[in-house]
Design an enzyme around this catalytic site. Structure first.
Site, PDB file in Angstrom:
ATOM      1  N   ASP A  70       0.872  -1.183   0.000  1.00  9.01           N
ATOM      2  CA  ASP A  70       0.000   0.000   0.000  1.00  9.01           C
ATOM      3  C   ASP A  70       0.901   1.223   0.000  1.00  9.01           C
ATOM      4  OD1 ASP A  70      -3.214   0.361   0.570  1.00  9.01           O
ATOM      5  OD2 ASP A  70      -2.019   2.141   1.067  1.00  9.01           O
TER       6      ASP A  70
ATOM      7  N   PHE B 244     -16.512  -9.124  -6.826  1.00  7.93           N
ATOM      8  CA  PHE B 244     -17.930  -8.912  -6.514  1.00  7.93           C
ATOM      9  C   PHE B 244     -18.200  -8.924  -5.013  1.00  7.93           C
ATOM     10  CE2 PHE B 244     -17.653 -10.979 -10.690  1.00  7.93           C
ATOM     11  CZ  PHE B 244     -18.298 -10.042 -11.484  1.00  7.93           C
TER      12      PHE B 244
ATOM     13  N   ARG C  44     -18.853  -7.983  -1.123  1.00  9.10           N
ATOM     14  CA  ARG C  44     -19.564  -6.889  -0.461  1.00  9.10           C
ATOM     15  C   ARG C  44     -18.828  -6.538   0.816  1.00  9.10           C
ATOM     16  NH1 ARG C  44     -24.592 -10.462   0.473  1.00  9.10           N
ATOM     17  NH2 ARG C  44     -22.799 -11.840   0.614  1.00  9.10           N
TER      18      ARG C  44
ATOM     19  N   ASN D  10     -23.379  -4.273 -10.852  1.00  5.12           N
ATOM     20  CA  ASN D  10     -23.657  -3.203  -9.879  1.00  5.12           C
ATOM     21  C   ASN D  10     -24.848  -2.357 -10.315  1.00  5.12           C
ATOM     22  OD1 ASN D  10     -21.782  -3.982  -8.044  1.00  5.12           O
ATOM     23  ND2 ASN D  10     -20.387  -2.258  -8.329  1.00  5.12           N
TER      24      ASN D  10
ATOM     25  N   GLY E  18     -35.423   1.203   1.563  1.00  6.94           N
ATOM     26  CA  GLY E  18     -34.568   1.901   2.524  1.00  6.94           C
ATOM     27  C   GLY E  18     -34.415   3.360   2.165  1.00  6.94           C
TER      28      GLY E  18
ATOM     29  N   CYS F 248     -19.225   2.064  -4.108  1.00  9.43           N
ATOM     30  CA  CYS F 248     -19.240   1.543  -5.482  1.00  9.43           C
ATOM     31  C   CYS F 248     -20.537   1.709  -6.266  1.00  9.43           C
ATOM     32  CB  CYS F 248     -18.807   0.087  -5.469  1.00  9.43           C
ATOM     33  SG  CYS F 248     -17.052  -0.060  -5.052  1.00  9.43           S
TER      34      CYS F 248
ATOM     35  N   LYS G  94     -20.861   5.305  -7.591  1.00 10.62           N
ATOM     36  CA  LYS G  94     -19.749   5.609  -8.515  1.00 10.62           C
ATOM     37  C   LYS G  94     -19.863   4.803  -9.810  1.00 10.62           C
ATOM     38  CE  LYS G  94     -15.811   3.135  -7.450  1.00 10.62           C
ATOM     39  NZ  LYS G  94     -15.494   2.194  -8.492  1.00 10.62           N
TER      40      LYS G  94
HETATM   41  P1  NAD Z   1      -9.858   1.254  -0.885  1.00 10.23           P
HETATM   42  O1  NAD Z   1      -9.889   2.731  -0.984  1.00 10.23           O
HETATM   43  O2  NAD Z   1     -10.452   0.564   0.298  1.00 10.23           O
HETATM   44  O3  NAD Z   1      -8.335   0.739  -0.986  1.00 10.23           O
HETATM   45  C1  NAD Z   1      -7.474   1.052  -2.018  1.00 10.23           C
HETATM   46  C2  NAD Z   1      -6.043   1.063  -1.457  1.00 10.23           C
HETATM   47  O4  NAD Z   1      -5.130   1.220  -2.540  1.00 10.23           O
HETATM   48  C3  NAD Z   1      -5.781   2.225  -0.499  1.00 10.23           C
HETATM   49  O5  NAD Z   1      -5.342   1.724   0.750  1.00 10.23           O
HETATM   50  C4  NAD Z   1      -4.698   3.040  -1.212  1.00 10.23           C
HETATM   51  O6  NAD Z   1      -3.766   3.638  -0.315  1.00 10.23           O
HETATM   52  C5  NAD Z   1      -4.033   2.000  -2.076  1.00 10.23           C
HETATM   53  N1  NAD Z   1      -3.303   2.488  -3.239  1.00 10.23           N
HETATM   54  C6  NAD Z   1      -3.693   3.434  -4.133  1.00 10.23           C
HETATM   55  N2  NAD Z   1      -2.743   3.567  -5.084  1.00 10.23           N
HETATM   56  C7  NAD Z   1      -1.748   2.697  -4.789  1.00 10.23           C
HETATM   57  C8  NAD Z   1      -0.503   2.378  -5.390  1.00 10.23           C
HETATM   58  N3  NAD Z   1      -0.092   2.974  -6.511  1.00 10.23           N
HETATM   59  N4  NAD Z   1       0.285   1.456  -4.786  1.00 10.23           N
HETATM   60  C9  NAD Z   1      -0.099   0.841  -3.645  1.00 10.23           C
HETATM   61  N5  NAD Z   1      -1.281   1.106  -3.029  1.00 10.23           N
HETATM   62  C10 NAD Z   1      -2.090   2.016  -3.609  1.00 10.23           C
HETATM   63  O7  NAD Z   1     -10.506   0.713  -2.230  1.00 10.23           O
HETATM   64  P2  NAD Z   1     -11.356  -0.619  -2.426  1.00 10.23           P
HETATM   65  O8  NAD Z   1     -12.699  -0.438  -1.811  1.00 10.23           O
HETATM   66  O9  NAD Z   1     -10.525  -1.790  -2.058  1.00 10.23           O
HETATM   67  O10 NAD Z   1     -11.584  -0.593  -4.002  1.00 10.23           O
HETATM   68  C11 NAD Z   1     -10.546  -0.902  -4.926  1.00 10.23           C
HETATM   69  C12 NAD Z   1     -11.181  -1.179  -6.285  1.00 10.23           C
HETATM   70  O11 NAD Z   1     -12.024  -2.336  -6.174  1.00 10.23           O
HETATM   71  C13 NAD Z   1     -12.085  -0.079  -6.813  1.00 10.23           C
HETATM   72  O12 NAD Z   1     -11.970  -0.030  -8.202  1.00 10.23           O
HETATM   73  C14 NAD Z   1     -13.479  -0.521  -6.419  1.00 10.23           C
HETATM   74  O13 NAD Z   1     -14.466  -0.002  -7.272  1.00 10.23           O
HETATM   75  C15 NAD Z   1     -13.366  -2.021  -6.553  1.00 10.23           C
HETATM   76  N6  NAD Z   1     -14.275  -2.807  -5.713  1.00 10.23           N
HETATM   77  C16 NAD Z   1     -14.522  -2.450  -4.423  1.00 10.23           C
HETATM   78  C17 NAD Z   1     -15.351  -3.242  -3.610  1.00 10.23           C
HETATM   79  C18 NAD Z   1     -15.702  -2.862  -2.188  1.00 10.23           C
HETATM   80  O14 NAD Z   1     -16.578  -3.493  -1.615  1.00 10.23           O
HETATM   81  N7  NAD Z   1     -15.077  -1.881  -1.581  1.00 10.23           N
HETATM   82  C19 NAD Z   1     -15.894  -4.417  -4.140  1.00 10.23           C
HETATM   83  C20 NAD Z   1     -15.606  -4.771  -5.462  1.00 10.23           C
HETATM   84  C21 NAD Z   1     -14.788  -3.961  -6.237  1.00 10.23           C
HETATM   85  C1  UGA Z   2     -21.840  -3.740  -3.708  1.00 12.02           C
HETATM   86  C2  UGA Z   2     -22.215  -5.054  -4.426  1.00 12.02           C
HETATM   87  O1  UGA Z   2     -23.235  -5.712  -3.692  1.00 12.02           O
HETATM   88  C3  UGA Z   2     -20.987  -5.966  -4.545  1.00 12.02           C
HETATM   89  O2  UGA Z   2     -21.333  -7.133  -5.267  1.00 12.02           O
HETATM   90  C4  UGA Z   2     -19.881  -5.216  -5.272  1.00 12.02           C
HETATM   91  O3  UGA Z   2     -18.716  -6.007  -5.360  1.00 12.02           O
HETATM   92  C5  UGA Z   2     -19.572  -3.942  -4.516  1.00 12.02           C
HETATM   93  O4  UGA Z   2     -20.779  -3.128  -4.399  1.00 12.02           O
HETATM   94  C6  UGA Z   2     -18.551  -3.110  -5.230  1.00 12.02           C
HETATM   95  O5  UGA Z   2     -18.441  -3.156  -6.431  1.00 12.02           O
HETATM   96  O6  UGA Z   2     -17.901  -2.380  -4.486  1.00 12.02           O
HETATM   97  P1  UGA Z   2     -21.447  -3.012  -1.173  1.00 12.02           P
HETATM   98  O7  UGA Z   2     -21.051  -1.683  -1.697  1.00 12.02           O
HETATM   99  O8  UGA Z   2     -20.641  -3.639  -0.104  1.00 12.02           O
HETATM  100  O9  UGA Z   2     -21.465  -4.083  -2.378  1.00 12.02           O
HETATM  101  O10 UGA Z   2     -22.920  -2.849  -0.645  1.00 12.02           O
HETATM  102  P2  UGA Z   2     -24.321  -3.571  -0.884  1.00 12.02           P
HETATM  103  O11 UGA Z   2     -24.526  -4.635   0.096  1.00 12.02           O
HETATM  104  O12 UGA Z   2     -24.475  -3.919  -2.311  1.00 12.02           O
HETATM  105  O13 UGA Z   2     -25.324  -2.370  -0.537  1.00 12.02           O
HETATM  106  C7  UGA Z   2     -25.295  -1.188  -1.340  1.00 12.02           C
HETATM  107  C8  UGA Z   2     -26.357  -0.223  -0.865  1.00 12.02           C
HETATM  108  O14 UGA Z   2     -27.668  -0.689  -1.191  1.00 12.02           O
HETATM  109  C9  UGA Z   2     -26.356   0.024   0.651  1.00 12.02           C
HETATM  110  O15 UGA Z   2     -26.563   1.393   0.905  1.00 12.02           O
HETATM  111  C10 UGA Z   2     -27.515  -0.820   1.134  1.00 12.02           C
HETATM  112  O16 UGA Z   2     -28.080  -0.361   2.340  1.00 12.02           O
HETATM  113  C11 UGA Z   2     -28.488  -0.670  -0.022  1.00 12.02           C
HETATM  114  N1  UGA Z   2     -29.455  -1.781  -0.122  1.00 12.02           N
HETATM  115  C12 UGA Z   2     -29.036  -3.029  -0.434  1.00 12.02           C
HETATM  116  C13 UGA Z   2     -30.801  -1.531   0.094  1.00 12.02           C
HETATM  117  O17 UGA Z   2     -31.218  -0.382   0.373  1.00 12.02           O
HETATM  118  N2  UGA Z   2     -31.694  -2.575  -0.030  1.00 12.02           N
HETATM  119  C14 UGA Z   2     -31.305  -3.828  -0.339  1.00 12.02           C
HETATM  120  O18 UGA Z   2     -32.163  -4.732  -0.448  1.00 12.02           O
HETATM  121  C15 UGA Z   2     -29.943  -4.070  -0.541  1.00 12.02           C
END
Ligand code: NAD
Ligand code: UGA
Length: 424
Positions: free
Chosen positions: A31, A147, A149, A203, A248, A255, A258
């Protein structure tokens, strides 16, 4: 077993690193934030995820998981997973800055035959762009959308509904699939563009499903139907199902908002109008407004100069993440109307702009004219309603998660409104 580099130790990167080490691979996770790395080295994890601490410590103890800040070191691996943020740019289009930087940092250090696996949610066409930036004939780029959550990241990673591997290179597909050999889930092999589209479409569909039920909830309020009964009856159809059908305050998180805007922007750029998704986003914006309007009505028509209590700041229960939280959107809307919003959330202690954070729900409720339930934390079901009523200036609850028992709340003398039913 393989040597794997993981770039980024956030929700996706840290979960990927810890789970791959758990599956037997040797993982070097980096990181760019040194404090985060230092904490991780001592087994302290910066996010709230069930089982993650346990898996990180297991990895550290076994020597299969290491943390650092040097992407060059992580790049000297057979597989390099990119798990960095792809934030929304000013116009909503996905911002590639973090991904481009990560690619530039690992590129020169990749060994011949290594594979860059992109897990960041990146625009359709991103993997070809990454390949172009790398400019290497001896390195493959594979798309492997994530994918998981928040709140169930480890379980989702180890037991996914499917694993998508997007690449035109059959050899790379086989090798990446091999990494997940111990995970008993179907692997879906696609082109890079299809894999990238699958992530956005999934999504967008989830967001649309929630907006759909929130719109039906609005209809229920106008007709006297009950959204709980409607969800039960509609969701019993196996083609529809009850998942993601809970009304809700609107959908939020790092995500869904965005990626919905990102997909709209990407499709618009290609002359395709995803008007269904545009409507889902509009319905979602309206949902925040609808909840805020319920709170204003409950406060007697104005919240100006009054205290409002907010229960829950995170975008859903089970996470400490407040990014794009519907609860906070509603709070800010009320603050703009002159309310003084005092909030309690079991996972939030740090200050949040426009909201005063309190140590317990009763402190948050002191002198409030209305209490808004914004996040479905289980503990809110067990509030002492009498105690709450005694400290509030006026007994009124707007329950944007339909969490409390309306009969009990009304019996305790509260004007109670939920989402999608009479008086809702
Ligand atoms: P996050 O903000 O929690 O973590 C990202 C990390 O990457 C940070 O700690 C940051 O400091 C680090 N970083 C940034 N640039 C870097 C670099 N050049 N070298 C090393 N570290 C670096 O982000 P996240 O929630 O894990 O999301 C990452 C990606 O995955 C996004 O594209 C998001 O859309 C996708 N995604 C997120 C979720 C989720 O539930 N959060 C689920 C599926 C997909
Ligand atoms: C979501 C997707 O569910 C994941 O599959 C995906 O990987 C992730 O985004 C991502 O790309 O980051 P997450 O952001 O953890 O996961 O949250 P969700 O559980 O999907 O909930 C999203 C929002 O919808 C929350 O605000 C939740 O309260 C709301 N929600 C969800 C409702 O209002 N009603 C529902 O029935 C379900």
């Amino acid at each position: 077993m393989h040597r794997v580099g993981v770039i980024g130790a956030g929700y996706v990167g840290l979960t990927t690193a810890a789970c791959l080490a758990h599956l037997g691979h040797t993982v070097h996770c980096t990181d760019r934030v040194p404090e985060r790395v230092a904490a991780l080295r001592s087994g302290e994890i910066p996010i709230r995820e069930p089982r993650l601490t346990e898996l990180v410590r297991e990895g550290l103890d076994s020597g299969r998981l290491a943390f650092g800040t040097d992407n060059a070191e992580a790049a000297r691996s057979e597989f390099v997973f990119l798990c960095v943020p792809t934030l929304a740019g000013d116009d909503g289009s996905p911002d590639m800055a973090f991904l481009d930087a990560a690619v530039a940092e690992v590129g020169p250090h990749l060994g011949a035959g290594s594979i860059v696996v992109n897990k960041s949610t990146a625009p359709i066409g991103a993997s070809r762009r990454i390949a172009g930036l790398l400019g290497r004939d001896d390195v493959s780029v594979v798309v492997n959308p994530e994918f998981l959550r928040e709140g169930s990241a480890v379980g989702d990673f180890l037991h996914p509904d499917r694993i998508v591997v997007g690449s035109d290179d059959d050899g790379a597909v086989l090798r990446v699939s091999g990494i997940f050999l111990k995970i008993a889930s179907p692997i879906i092999v696609t082109s890079p563009e299809s894999a990238e589209t699958i992530k956005y479409a999934a999504n967008a569909f989830l967001a649309t499903k929630v907006s759909f039920i929130n719109a039906i909830a609005e209809l229920c309020e106008a007709t006297g139907a009950d959204i709980g009964q409607v969800v039960h009856g509609v969701g019993a159809d196996r083609r529809i199902g009850t998942e993601f059908l809970q009304p809700g305050p609107g959908w939020g998180g790092s995500c869904l908002p965005k990626d919905s805007l990102g997909l709209l922007r990407m499709s618009g750029d290609r002359g395709v109008d995803l008007d269904l998704l545009r409507s889902a986003v509009a319905v979602n914006e309206r949902q925040y407004e609808r909840v805020a309007a319920k709170a204003v009505r409950a406060a007697g028509g104005s919240v100006a100069g009054k205290r409002v209590a907010l229960l829950g700041c995170t975008f859903k229960a089970g996470t400490g993440d407040v990014r794009e939280s519907p609860s906070l959107r509603i709070a800010r809307r009320l603050a703009d109307d002159g309310a003084r919003v005092r909030a309690y959330d079991p996972t939030v202690a740090d200050p949040i702009e426009g909201v005063e954070i309190c140590a317990d729900p009763y402190l948050a409720a002191e002198d409030a004219v209305v209490l808004v339930v914004g996040t479905e934390w289980e503990e809110f079901r067990h509030l002492d309603l009498d105690k709450l009523g005694q400290v509030m200036a006026h007994r009124a609850i707007v329950d944007a998660r339909n969490l409390l028992d309306p009969a009990k709340a009304r019996a305790a003398g509260f004007a109670y409104e939920g989402i999608g039913f009479a008086g809702g």
